[in-house]
Design a protein around this motif. Structure first.
Motif, PDB file in Angstrom:
ATOM      1  N   GLY A 131     -11.497  -0.521  -1.936  1.00  0.00           N
ATOM      2  CA  GLY A 131     -12.133  -1.445  -1.679  1.00  0.00           C
ATOM      3  C   GLY A 131     -12.850  -2.189  -2.726  1.00  0.00           C
ATOM      4  N   SER A 132     -12.280  -1.937  -4.106  1.00  0.00           N
ATOM      5  CA  SER A 132     -13.002  -2.123  -5.447  1.00  0.00           C
ATOM      6  C   SER A 132     -12.497  -3.843  -5.692  1.00  0.00           C
ATOM      7  CB  SER A 132     -13.141  -1.276  -6.406  1.00  0.00           C
ATOM      8  OG  SER A 132     -11.457  -1.002  -6.582  1.00  0.00           O
ATOM      9  N   VAL A 133     -11.287  -4.320  -4.984  1.00  0.00           N
ATOM     10  CA  VAL A 133     -10.727  -5.516  -5.555  1.00  0.00           C
ATOM     11  C   VAL A 133     -11.126  -6.524  -4.636  1.00  0.00           C
ATOM     12  CG1 VAL A 133      -8.664  -6.691  -6.030  1.00  0.00           C
ATOM     13  CG2 VAL A 133      -8.684  -4.268  -6.556  1.00  0.00           C
ATOM     14  N   LYS A 134     -11.426  -7.581  -5.126  1.00  0.00           N
ATOM     15  CA  LYS A 134     -11.806  -8.855  -4.560  1.00  0.00           C
ATOM     16  C   LYS A 134     -10.581  -9.839  -4.089  1.00  0.00           C
ATOM     17  CE  LYS A 134     -16.673  -8.774  -5.445  1.00  0.00           C
ATOM     18  NZ  LYS A 134     -17.582  -9.022  -6.319  1.00  0.00           N
ATOM     19  N   LEU A 135      -9.646  -9.999  -5.226  1.00  0.00           N
ATOM     20  CA  LEU A 135      -8.517 -10.728  -5.230  1.00  0.00           C
ATOM     21  C   LEU A 135      -7.239 -10.345  -5.964  1.00  0.00           C
ATOM     22  CD1 LEU A 135      -7.683 -13.761  -4.481  1.00  0.00           C
ATOM     23  CD2 LEU A 135      -8.582 -14.418  -6.640  1.00  0.00           C
ATOM     24  N   ILE A 136      -6.081 -10.334  -5.238  1.00  0.00           N
ATOM     25  CA  ILE A 136      -4.794  -9.917  -5.841  1.00  0.00           C
ATOM     26  C   ILE A 136      -3.826 -11.177  -5.896  1.00  0.00           C
ATOM     27  CG2 ILE A 136      -2.580  -8.577  -5.517  1.00  0.00           C
ATOM     28  CD1 ILE A 136      -4.310  -6.702  -4.164  1.00  0.00           C
ATOM     29  N   TYR A 137      -3.340 -11.269  -7.278  1.00  0.00           N
ATOM     30  CA  TYR A 137      -2.361 -12.208  -7.351  1.00  0.00           C
ATOM     31  C   TYR A 137      -1.123 -11.591  -7.804  1.00  0.00           C
ATOM     32  CZ  TYR A 137      -0.038 -16.291  -9.873  1.00  0.00           C
ATOM     33  OH  TYR A 137       0.806 -17.081 -10.109  1.00  0.00           O
ATOM     34  N   ALA A 138      -0.145 -11.782  -6.967  1.00  0.00           N
ATOM     35  CA  ALA A 138       1.005 -11.173  -7.261  1.00  0.00           C
ATOM     36  C   ALA A 138       2.290 -12.200  -7.058  1.00  0.00           C
ATOM     37  CB  ALA A 138       1.286  -9.875  -6.150  1.00  0.00           C
ATOM     38  N   CYS A 139       2.480 -12.745  -7.901  1.00  0.00           N
ATOM     39  CA  CYS A 139       3.547 -13.926  -7.911  1.00  0.00           C
ATOM     40  C   CYS A 139       4.822 -13.343  -8.232  1.00  0.00           C
ATOM     41  CB  CYS A 139       3.095 -15.264  -8.659  1.00  0.00           C
ATOM     42  SG  CYS A 139       4.071 -16.606  -8.662  1.00  0.00           S
ATOM     43  N   HIS A 140       5.910 -13.641  -7.445  1.00  0.00           N
ATOM     44  CA  HIS A 140       7.274 -13.216  -7.705  1.00  0.00           C
ATOM     45  C   HIS A 140       7.325 -11.692  -7.887  1.00  0.00           C
ATOM     46  CE1 HIS A 140       8.670 -17.464  -7.948  1.00  0.00           C
ATOM     47  NE2 HIS A 140       7.859 -17.663  -8.798  1.00  0.00           N
ATOM     48  N   VAL A 141       6.493 -10.975  -7.087  1.00  0.00           N
ATOM     49  CA  VAL A 141       6.702  -9.491  -6.991  1.00  0.00           C
ATOM     50  C   VAL A 141       7.075  -8.700  -5.674  1.00  0.00           C
ATOM     51  CG1 VAL A 141       5.110  -7.595  -7.330  1.00  0.00           C
ATOM     52  CG2 VAL A 141       4.655  -9.639  -8.586  1.00  0.00           C
ATOM     53  N   LEU A 142       6.656  -9.276  -4.821  1.00  0.00           N
ATOM     54  CA  LEU A 142       7.213  -8.532  -3.214  1.00  0.00           C
ATOM     55  C   LEU A 142       8.717  -8.646  -3.353  1.00  0.00           C
ATOM     56  CD1 LEU A 142       5.698  -6.878  -1.323  1.00  0.00           C
ATOM     57  CD2 LEU A 142       5.274  -9.172   0.199  1.00  0.00           C
ATOM     58  N   GLU A 143       9.360  -9.663  -3.813  1.00  0.00           N
ATOM     59  CA  GLU A 143      10.695  -9.593  -3.540  1.00  0.00           C
ATOM     60  C   GLU A 143      11.481  -8.495  -4.218  1.00  0.00           C
ATOM     61  OE1 GLU A 143      10.101 -12.878  -6.541  1.00  0.00           O
ATOM     62  OE2 GLU A 143       8.869 -12.045  -5.059  1.00  0.00           O
ATOM     63  N   HIS A 144      10.983  -7.813  -5.235  1.00  0.00           N
ATOM     64  CA  HIS A 144      11.583  -6.839  -5.747  1.00  0.00           C
ATOM     65  C   HIS A 144      11.524  -5.448  -5.102  1.00  0.00           C
ATOM     66  CE1 HIS A 144      12.340  -9.110  -9.526  1.00  0.00           C
ATOM     67  NE2 HIS A 144      10.564  -9.559  -9.121  1.00  0.00           N
ATOM     68  N   PHE A 145      11.014  -5.299  -3.792  1.00  0.00           N
ATOM     69  CA  PHE A 145      10.730  -4.079  -2.997  1.00  0.00           C
ATOM     70  C   PHE A 145      11.813  -4.229  -1.904  1.00  0.00           C
ATOM     71  CE2 PHE A 145       6.735  -4.589  -4.852  1.00  0.00           C
ATOM     72  CZ  PHE A 145       6.563  -3.000  -5.377  1.00  0.00           C
ATOM     73  N   GLY A 146      12.172  -3.079  -1.621  1.00  0.00           N
ATOM     74  CA  GLY A 146      13.468  -3.224  -0.340  1.00  0.00           C
ATOM     75  C   GLY A 146      12.706  -3.247   0.897  1.00  0.00           C
ATOM     76  N   ARG A 147      13.764  -3.517   1.995  1.00  0.00           N
ATOM     77  CA  ARG A 147      13.045  -3.744   3.291  1.00  0.00           C
ATOM     78  C   ARG A 147      12.391  -2.633   3.625  1.00  0.00           C
ATOM     79  NH1 ARG A 147      17.955  -3.627   7.484  1.00  0.00           N
ATOM     80  NH2 ARG A 147      19.429  -2.094   5.999  1.00  0.00           N
ATOM     81  N   ARG A 148      12.388  -1.243   3.156  1.00  0.00           N
ATOM     82  CA  ARG A 148      12.223   0.060   3.598  1.00  0.00           C
ATOM     83  C   ARG A 148      10.745   0.527   2.587  1.00  0.00           C
ATOM     84  NH1 ARG A 148      17.731   0.823   4.356  1.00  0.00           N
ATOM     85  NH2 ARG A 148      18.086   1.054   6.461  1.00  0.00           N
ATOM     86  N   THR A 149      10.615  -0.345   1.407  1.00  0.00           N
ATOM     87  CA  THR A 149       9.658  -0.237   0.689  1.00  0.00           C
ATOM     88  C   THR A 149       8.202  -0.842   0.378  1.00  0.00           C
ATOM     89  OG1 THR A 149      10.778  -0.990  -1.327  1.00  0.00           O
ATOM     90  CG2 THR A 149      11.278   1.435  -0.679  1.00  0.00           C
ATOM     91  N   TYR A 150       8.629  -2.327   0.811  1.00  0.00           N
ATOM     92  CA  TYR A 150       7.775  -3.342   0.957  1.00  0.00           C
ATOM     93  C   TYR A 150       6.226  -2.662   1.543  1.00  0.00           C
ATOM     94  CZ  TYR A 150       8.152  -5.240   5.469  1.00  0.00           C
ATOM     95  OH  TYR A 150       8.149  -5.574   6.647  1.00  0.00           O
ATOM     96  N   LYS A 151       6.502  -2.288   2.724  1.00  0.00           N
ATOM     97  CA  LYS A 151       5.318  -1.822   3.635  1.00  0.00           C
ATOM     98  C   LYS A 151       4.279  -0.920   2.614  1.00  0.00           C
ATOM     99  CE  LYS A 151       7.149  -2.906   8.010  1.00  0.00           C
ATOM    100  NZ  LYS A 151       7.375  -2.022   9.300  1.00  0.00           N
ATOM    101  N   ASP A 152       4.963  -0.008   2.065  1.00  0.00           N
ATOM    102  CA  ASP A 152       4.255   0.975   1.163  1.00  0.00           C
ATOM    103  C   ASP A 152       3.248   0.277   0.033  1.00  0.00           C
ATOM    104  OD1 ASP A 152       4.960   3.195   2.858  1.00  0.00           O
ATOM    105  OD2 ASP A 152       6.546   3.407   1.181  1.00  0.00           O
ATOM    106  N   ALA A 153       3.913  -0.999  -0.444  1.00  0.00           N
ATOM    107  CA  ALA A 153       3.349  -1.620  -1.531  1.00  0.00           C
ATOM    108  C   ALA A 153       2.056  -2.574  -0.915  1.00  0.00           C
ATOM    109  CB  ALA A 153       4.317  -2.591  -2.236  1.00  0.00           C
ATOM    110  N   LEU A 154       2.470  -3.070   0.157  1.00  0.00           N
ATOM    111  CA  LEU A 154       1.367  -3.769   0.875  1.00  0.00           C
ATOM    112  C   LEU A 154       0.156  -2.933   1.168  1.00  0.00           C
ATOM    113  CD1 LEU A 154       3.474  -6.384   2.784  1.00  0.00           C
ATOM    114  CD2 LEU A 154       2.272  -6.903   0.886  1.00  0.00           C
ATOM    115  N   LYS A 155       0.413  -1.825   1.754  1.00  0.00           N
ATOM    116  CA  LYS A 155      -0.656  -0.800   2.190  1.00  0.00           C
ATOM    117  C   LYS A 155      -1.535  -0.503   1.048  1.00  0.00           C
ATOM    118  CE  LYS A 155       2.071   1.411   6.167  1.00  0.00           C
ATOM    119  NZ  LYS A 155       2.611   2.610   6.536  1.00  0.00           N
TER     120      LYS A 155
END
Length: 75
Positions: free
Chosen positions: A45-69
């Motif tokens: 809870g210490s971050v107010k804003l995340i900027y992640a442009c052209h990042v999420l597509e580097h995760f597979g369909r089984r791993t992207y949820k872990d990154a988002l969590k």
């Protein structure tokens, strides 16, 4: 403003003044070299804003949820 208020994940060569930069490569402006799905160095809870442009597509369909969590945890 706190150190992690605004974090730029997977910043690459792009530097945004006033942001905390995280990337796997050690560019001069990168504040933390590491994987963007492991933000264990940032408290919950210490971050107010995340900027992640052209990042999420580097995760597979089984791993992207872990990154988002992890991103949600720090928000």
């Amino acid at each position: 403003m706190g150190q992690y208020d605004k974090i730029h994940l997977g910043c690459g060569v792009k530097h945004l003044p006033g942001w905390f930069h995280v990337d796997a490569l050690a560019y001069d402006h990168v504040d933390h070299v590491g994987r963007v799905e492991d933000l264990s160095f940032i408290p919950d809870g210490s971050v107010k804003l995340i900027y992640a442009c052209h990042v999420l597509e580097h995760f597979g369909r089984r791993t992207y949820k872990d990154a988002l969590k992890e991103w949600y945890r720090v928000l």
